[in-house]
Design a protein around this motif. Structure first.
Motif, PDB file in Angstrom:
ATOM      1  N   PHE A   1      -4.990   6.604   0.029  1.00 56.98           N
ATOM      2  CA  PHE A   1      -3.981   6.185  -1.088  1.00 56.98           C
ATOM      3  C   PHE A   1      -3.509   7.100  -1.930  1.00 56.98           C
ATOM      4  O   PHE A   1      -4.060   8.445  -2.208  1.00 56.98           O
ATOM      5  N   GLY A   2      -2.018   7.031  -2.222  1.00 64.52           N
ATOM      6  CA  GLY A   2      -1.285   7.983  -2.987  1.00 64.52           C
ATOM      7  C   GLY A   2      -1.423   7.834  -4.573  1.00 64.52           C
ATOM      8  O   GLY A   2      -2.035   6.670  -4.928  1.00 64.52           O
TER       9      GLY A   2
ATOM     10  N   LEU B   1       0.892  -1.124  -0.042  1.00 66.73           N
ATOM     11  CA  LEU B   1      -0.281  -0.029   0.006  1.00 66.73           C
ATOM     12  C   LEU B   1       0.922   1.205  -0.071  1.00 66.73           C
ATOM     13  O   LEU B   1       1.761   1.428   0.837  1.00 66.73           O
ATOM     14  N   TYR B   2       0.712   2.220  -0.957  1.00 71.18           N
ATOM     15  CA  TYR B   2       1.528   3.364  -0.987  1.00 71.18           C
ATOM     16  C   TYR B   2       0.346   4.301  -0.573  1.00 71.18           C
ATOM     17  O   TYR B   2      -0.823   4.707  -1.009  1.00 71.18           O
ATOM     18  N   LEU B   3       0.650   4.852   0.793  1.00 75.11           N
ATOM     19  CA  LEU B   3      -0.285   5.758   1.390  1.00 75.11           C
ATOM     20  C   LEU B   3       0.447   7.020   1.741  1.00 75.11           C
ATOM     21  O   LEU B   3       1.620   7.438   1.807  1.00 75.11           O
TER      22      LEU B   3
ATOM     23  N   ARG C   1       5.020   2.226 -11.112  1.00 74.47           N
ATOM     24  CA  ARG C   1       3.694   2.490 -11.871  1.00 74.47           C
ATOM     25  C   ARG C   1       2.956   1.659 -10.836  1.00 74.47           C
ATOM     26  O   ARG C   1       3.526   0.402 -10.053  1.00 74.47           O
ATOM     27  N   PRO C   2       1.607   2.141 -10.966  1.00 73.32           N
ATOM     28  CA  PRO C   2       0.737   1.130 -10.044  1.00 73.32           C
ATOM     29  C   PRO C   2       0.780  -0.330 -10.783  1.00 73.32           C
ATOM     30  O   PRO C   2       0.775  -0.533 -11.793  1.00 73.32           O
ATOM     31  N   GLY C   3       0.606  -1.295  -9.613  1.00 71.91           N
ATOM     32  CA  GLY C   3       0.526  -2.637 -10.179  1.00 71.91           C
ATOM     33  C   GLY C   3       2.040  -3.183  -9.913  1.00 71.91           C
ATOM     34  O   GLY C   3       2.256  -4.344  -9.891  1.00 71.91           O
ATOM     35  N   ALA C   4       3.091  -2.273  -9.630  1.00 71.97           N
ATOM     36  CA  ALA C   4       4.402  -2.881  -9.375  1.00 71.97           C
ATOM     37  C   ALA C   4       4.871  -2.498  -8.009  1.00 71.97           C
ATOM     38  O   ALA C   4       6.149  -2.422  -7.772  1.00 71.97           O
ATOM     39  N   VAL C   5       3.939  -2.116  -7.071  1.00 70.88           N
ATOM     40  CA  VAL C   5       4.512  -1.630  -5.813  1.00 70.88           C
ATOM     41  C   VAL C   5       5.227  -2.958  -5.060  1.00 70.88           C
ATOM     42  O   VAL C   5       4.641  -4.019  -4.950  1.00 70.88           O
TER      43      VAL C   5
ATOM     44  N   LEU D   1       5.252   3.362   2.688  1.00 74.21           N
ATOM     45  CA  LEU D   1       4.810   2.090   1.867  1.00 74.21           C
ATOM     46  C   LEU D   1       4.517   1.023   3.063  1.00 74.21           C
ATOM     47  O   LEU D   1       5.387   0.926   4.098  1.00 74.21           O
ATOM     48  N   VAL D   2       3.532   0.722   3.032  1.00 74.68           N
ATOM     49  CA  VAL D   2       2.876  -0.512   3.999  1.00 74.68           C
ATOM     50  C   VAL D   2       2.780  -2.028   3.204  1.00 74.68           C
ATOM     51  O   VAL D   2       2.197  -2.013   2.512  1.00 74.68           O
ATOM     52  N   THR D   3       3.814  -2.795   3.581  1.00 78.74           N
ATOM     53  CA  THR D   3       3.807  -3.942   3.082  1.00 78.74           C
ATOM     54  C   THR D   3       3.054  -5.064   4.191  1.00 78.74           C
ATOM     55  O   THR D   3       3.807  -5.218   5.101  1.00 78.74           O
ATOM     56  N   LEU D   4       2.240  -5.705   3.448  1.00 74.24           N
ATOM     57  CA  LEU D   4       1.393  -6.637   4.481  1.00 74.24           C
ATOM     58  C   LEU D   4       1.059  -8.050   3.843  1.00 74.24           C
ATOM     59  O   LEU D   4       1.426  -8.217   2.494  1.00 74.24           O
ATOM     60  N   GLU D   5       0.928  -9.056   4.631  1.00 73.50           N
ATOM     61  CA  GLU D   5       0.443 -10.372   4.005  1.00 73.50           C
ATOM     62  C   GLU D   5      -0.374 -10.274   3.042  1.00 73.50           C
ATOM     63  O   GLU D   5      -1.439  -9.720   3.358  1.00 73.50           O
TER      64      GLU D   5
END
Length: 177
Positions: free
Chosen positions: A99-100, A63-65, A112-116, A74-78
């Motif tokens: 969301f950014g 999640l880019y927030l 780009r979106p989809g590659a975070v 940048l929040v990375t979760l399961e």
């Protein structure tokens, strides 16, 4: 432009250049090419081909927030973890998370979106992005993520992942959720 490797040369750091950095740092990783994946649901369609038999994988949801003060996270979760932005903000002590935009994603993380991906901290470190990651990743055999494009996935051990972050100069805030 989409987030595939066909357009990687338009990124501040190409996927090929990132992978070369990982090799030069002695980071071992598995490498997979596949159709472009934009969502967790799409990723699940190719996961079986990525994971080694008997392996405990950690698959990501990124999640880019931004908050009210215009700080970037940048929040990375399961990937299957349910997210409530208000509750997450309360957990992190951050108000007004949202969301950014795609433009800000490129500006602050160079993707780009989809590659975070956590690997976008290669740019995020320079732009002040604050990185949070689900501590459950430390218990996996391998962490799977996009190397800045969404038609490639690499897998690294948690130990090598932490080494990558050290090389990038990225501080990770581990979330016990």
């Amino acid at each position: 432009m989409d987030a595939s490797s066909a357009h990687q040369d338009s990124l501040p750091l190409s996927s090929d250049a990132l992978l070369e950095r990982l090799r030069s740092w002695g980071i071992g990783f598995t490498y997979h090419e596949h159709v472009p994946l934009r969502t967790v649901e799409e990723a699940k369609s190719v996961e079986a081909a990525l994971v080694e038999p008997g392996e405990v994988p950690f698959r990501l949801k990124n999640l880019y927030l931004r908050d009210r003060k215009k700080r970037n996270y940048l929040v990375t979760l399961e990937q299957d973890r349910e997210i409530d932005l208000k509750a997450l903000g309360a957990e992190l002590g951050i108000g007004g998370l949202s969301f950014g935009s795609a433009d800000r994603l490129m500006e602050f993380l160079g993707i780009r979106p989809g590659a975070v991906s956590p690997l976008a901290m290669a740019t995020g470190v320079e732009t002040g992005v604050i990185f949070y990651m689900d501590a459950a990743a430390r218990n996996a055999d391998r962490i799977y993520m996009h190397p800045l494009v969404n038609d490639r996935t690499i897998g690294v051990t948690p130990e090598d992942f932490e080494r990558v972050l050290e090389h990038l100069g990225a501080e990770v805030h581990w979330l016990e959720l």
